[in-house]
Enzyme design. Structure first.
Site, PDB file in Angstrom:
ATOM      1  N   HIS A  82      -3.905 -31.051   1.449  1.00 26.61           N
ATOM      2  CA  HIS A  82      -4.686 -30.713   0.244  1.00 26.61           C
ATOM      3  C   HIS A  82      -4.434 -29.257  -0.182  1.00 26.61           C
ATOM      4  O   HIS A  82      -4.333 -28.968  -1.375  1.00 26.61           O
ATOM      5  CB  HIS A  82      -6.181 -30.956   0.471  1.00 26.61           C
ATOM      6  N   HIS A 245      -6.383 -39.518  -5.737  1.00 30.80           N
ATOM      7  CA  HIS A 245      -6.294 -38.787  -4.470  1.00 30.80           C
ATOM      8  C   HIS A 245      -4.968 -39.075  -3.769  1.00 30.80           C
ATOM      9  O   HIS A 245      -4.389 -38.189  -3.135  1.00 30.80           O
ATOM     10  CB  HIS A 245      -7.462 -39.084  -3.524  1.00 30.80           C
ATOM     11  N   ASP A 249      -2.387 -36.257  -2.543  1.00 28.85           N
ATOM     12  CA  ASP A 249      -1.772 -36.227  -1.208  1.00 28.85           C
ATOM     13  C   ASP A 249      -0.247 -36.199  -1.304  1.00 28.85           C
ATOM     14  O   ASP A 249       0.421 -35.450  -0.579  1.00 28.85           O
ATOM     15  CB  ASP A 249      -2.160 -37.490  -0.415  1.00 28.85           C
ATOM     16  N   HIS A 272       0.996 -40.642   4.227  1.00 22.37           N
ATOM     17  CA  HIS A 272       1.639 -39.451   4.797  1.00 22.37           C
ATOM     18  C   HIS A 272       2.916 -39.788   5.575  1.00 22.37           C
ATOM     19  O   HIS A 272       3.916 -39.082   5.469  1.00 22.37           O
ATOM     20  CB  HIS A 272       0.662 -38.721   5.717  1.00 22.37           C
TER      21      HIS A 272
HETATM   22 ZN   LIG Z   1      -5.893 -36.556   1.292  1.00 23.76          ZN
END
Ligand SMILES: [Zn+2]
Length: 311
Positions: A82, A245, A249, A272
């Site tokens: 973030h 969001h 990310d 991720h």
């Molecule tokens: Zn996040």
């Protein structure tokens, strides 16, 4: 010339790590050109520097974690995405982040608090050309099959766009917008993306806590949904906050490359792990990318020379 950027002054943040639950203090300092973003674990003696880079990533479960040389046994800093997203959104290249624990504070669960902090410190232009990672041919990574299929892709583009699609087996999430396309050159990062918070399902929270994750998570720093509704009293900040969001990310995870991309990024249900795999696949193929600078600002893609005002 499109110039590199750093902070104008020192700034600090105090908060808790969403996974560790630990209290953490962070001091963000200006840094010389070509430093990139470097985390410094000042709680260790001697302090350990962890430069942000694609091969520094040592864990991608639930958050992006870095360690020197990507060694999972070495000192780490987790949940960097973030803060990195806010740096990308403001066009910041160089920063030293002193941190006294192993996790970046979650603050309000979005990038908005970091944007406020960084903008309050001021942004300074530096006398060195800003580098961009230009994608020259399509690169794609995939994982799973059928309902578990997810993928992420980079394609050549004179600019930087991100397109994301989510598909959650949860009626409360499924009722919101599942796809969003964002242009980093639009100047709308702060308004459209930065405020989107991280989220969790009540059904997953007990399992994650038993694994020592989300110990610092609460409705003050995350959207919490049960099977049918958002439990936070204030509701959502955007109608499509969940997919936004995921874009926030992805911007942070791509900034791990150390410079902004010139590419069209697209992901279906990625996260991720897949984002880091995508960057590693890109950098493994010397024909797939090149590092470019712009001596003449007029040749830079629209909006990318001035992501946020420097003053
Ligand atoms: Zn996040």
């Amino acid at each position: 010339m499109v110039k590199q950027r750093t902070l104008k002054s020192i700034t600090r943040a105090v908060g808790v790590g969403i996974h560790s639950g630990q209290k953490v203090e962070m001091t963000l300092r200006p840094a010389p050109p070509d430093t990139g973003i470097v985390f410094r674990r000042v709680d260790l003696c001697p302090p350990v520097d962890i430069p942000v880079g694609v091969t520094s990533v040592s864990d991608t479960r639930m958050a992006t974690t870095i360690s020197p040389g990507g060694d999972p046994g070495a000192p780490r800093v987790q949940t960097i995405e973030h803060l990195l997203s806010a740096c990308a959104g403001l066009g910041l290249d160089n920063l030293v982040v002193d941190i006294n624990a192993d996790e970046v504070p979650v603050l309000d669960g979005s990038a908005a608090s970091f944007v406020f902090l960084l903008q309050s410190a001021g942004i300074a232009l530096q006398d060195a050309p800003k580098r961009f990672l230009k994608v020259n041919k399509p690169v794609e990574v995939r994982q799973g099959e059928g309902k578990k299929l997810m993928w992420a892709r980079l394609e050549p583009h004179h600019g930087y766009t991100l397109s994301f699609e989510i598909e959650f087996d949860n009626p409360a999430v499924a009722a919101t917008g599942s796809r969003f396309v964002f242009d980093m050159g639009s100047g709308k990062y702060k308004k459209e993306i930065a405020r989107a918070r991280t989220f969790g399902m009540t059904s997953d929270i007990d399992l994650m806590r038993s694994r020592g994750l989300t110990l610092g998570g609460s409705m003050d720093n995350a959207i919490v949904v049960d099977d049918y509704k958002v439990l936070n009293a204030e509701g959502l900040r955007y109608d499509d906050e969940f997919v936004k969001h995921k874009i926030l990310d992805a911007i942070g995870d791509m900034q791990v490359a150390g410079m902004p991309l010139l590419a069209a990024y697209t992901s279906f249900k990625g996260g991720h792990a897949l984002n880091n795999k995508l960057l590693r696949a890109l950098l493994a193929d010397p024909e797939a990318y090149e590092v470019v600078t712009f001596g003449d600002e007029r040749e830079a893609p629209k909006g990318l020379a001035e992501l946020a005002p420097a003053w």
